[in-house]
Scaffold this active site. Structure first.
Site, PDB file in Angstrom:
ATOM      1  N   LYS A 221       0.817  -1.225   0.000  1.00  0.00           N
ATOM      2  CA  LYS A 221       0.000   0.000   0.000  1.00  0.00           C
ATOM      3  C   LYS A 221       0.845   1.268   0.000  1.00  0.00           C
ATOM      4  O   LYS A 221       2.028   1.252   0.317  1.00  0.00           O
ATOM      5  CB  LYS A 221      -0.989  -0.049   1.166  1.00  0.00           C
ATOM      6  N   ARG A 255      -3.361 -10.029   5.192  1.00  0.00           N
ATOM      7  CA  ARG A 255      -3.824 -10.158   3.801  1.00  0.00           C
ATOM      8  C   ARG A 255      -2.700  -9.647   2.908  1.00  0.00           C
ATOM      9  O   ARG A 255      -2.364  -8.468   2.956  1.00  0.00           O
ATOM     10  CB  ARG A 255      -5.102  -9.330   3.631  1.00  0.00           C
TER      11      ARG A 255
END
Ligand code: HH2
Length: 276
Positions: A221, A255
């Site tokens: 991210k 995740r």
């Protein structure tokens, strides 16, 4: 702690790795790589070979600025991959906000609904209630993907994320959903600045007071890009470090895109007596 899902009661005594399978042309880090059924299933098998404990299949990108996909298109992307993945012997989660996709996926035997919108669309709670054993991941998101990164603001990000997750958890519990079916996620990057995400990391332990296992999704991210100065395709080391940090701070599921590296890192971390 356990996570009850349709076919599996997942033991979270050791941290679990959820491998990401994006059946999308436009996901922020792997868009177009596995966007047909055959390639997506090959990717599922590869992630399992690398040690994934759970597969998370998504047919709609939620990257900042993403445009929603029509329900029929999302179903056409997700269901054939789901059918194949359900034969692979691990819990399979479907990453969707759409009640119709949840309903159809659960009817086919999906183990978990992973909703970045925490079941807020009309009909989403009902879709889950119709399947008394399925697992659920409730995630915090401020706004929606189209607009969420336009100057997100909080008085206290931890309190606001925590209050939101508690409210959604209480609502599901009041509808009769067993606590053991529910996992919570603060939603890294969903309506949060770099500083908000880092505050969520530093103070992650405070979310453990919610009493349910935490799932964290830091993989590749943009906050990791901000910390390292690296583009999305060069964020492996940063992603693994973030996964380890989140496990050390109490996460039970991570995740990730890069399953092999994360699994190796967690093995060493566990052998050192950390994070387990
Ligand atoms: N992040 C993404 C999607 N789904 N679900 C949970 N529970 N937590 C997350 O942090 C999370 C999520 C975004 O990542 P990705 O799937 O790689 O990208 P895209 O949404 O562009 O497909």
């Amino acid at each position: 702690m356990f996570w009850q899902t349709t076919r599996f009661r997942i033991d979270l005594a050791t941290p679990k790795v959820m491998g990401i399978v994006n059946v999308t042309p436009d996901s922020f880090s792997d868009g177009g790589r596995h966007d047909d059924t055959q390639r997506a299933l090959a990717h599922c098998e590869r992630l399992l070979g690398e040690g994934a404990d759970i597969l998370d299949i998504g047919g709609e990108s939620t990257r900042p600025g993403a445009v929603p996909v029509p329900v029929e298109e999302e179903l056409a992307r997700v269901l054939p991959v789901l059918d194949g993945a359900l034969k692979l012997g691990v819990p399979v989660s479907v990453d969707t906000v759409k009640p119709e996709v949840m309903k159809r996926a659960l009817e086919r035997g999906a183990d978990i609904v992973n909703d970045i919108n925490a079941l807020r669309l009309p009909g989403a709670v009902e879709a889950v209630l119709a399947h008394p054993d399925c697992g659920v991941c409730l995630m915090h998101m401020r706004g929606d993907p189209a607009t969420m990164q336009q100057r997100p603001a909080y008085d206290d990000v931890i309190t606001e994320v925590s209050d939101f997750l508690r409210e959604r958890l209480d609502l599901l519990r009041a509808c009769g959903v067993e606590a053991e079916r529910i996992v919570l996620d603060p939603g890294i990057g969903f309506g949060k600045s770099v500083e908000h995400n880092l505050t969520l990391m530093r103070r992650q332990r405070e979310l453990l007071a919610l009493g349910r296992p935490l799932l964290l999704g830091w993989s590749r991210k943009s906050t990791l890009g901000a910390l390292t100065g690296r583009p999305v395709e060069e964020r492996l080391a940063a992603s693994v470090a973030a996964a380890l940090a989140s496990v050390q701070l109490g996460a039970r599921v991570v995740r990730v895109h890069d399953v092999a590296a994360t699994v190796d890192a967690l093995k060493v971390w566990g052998a050192a007596g950390l994070g387990c």
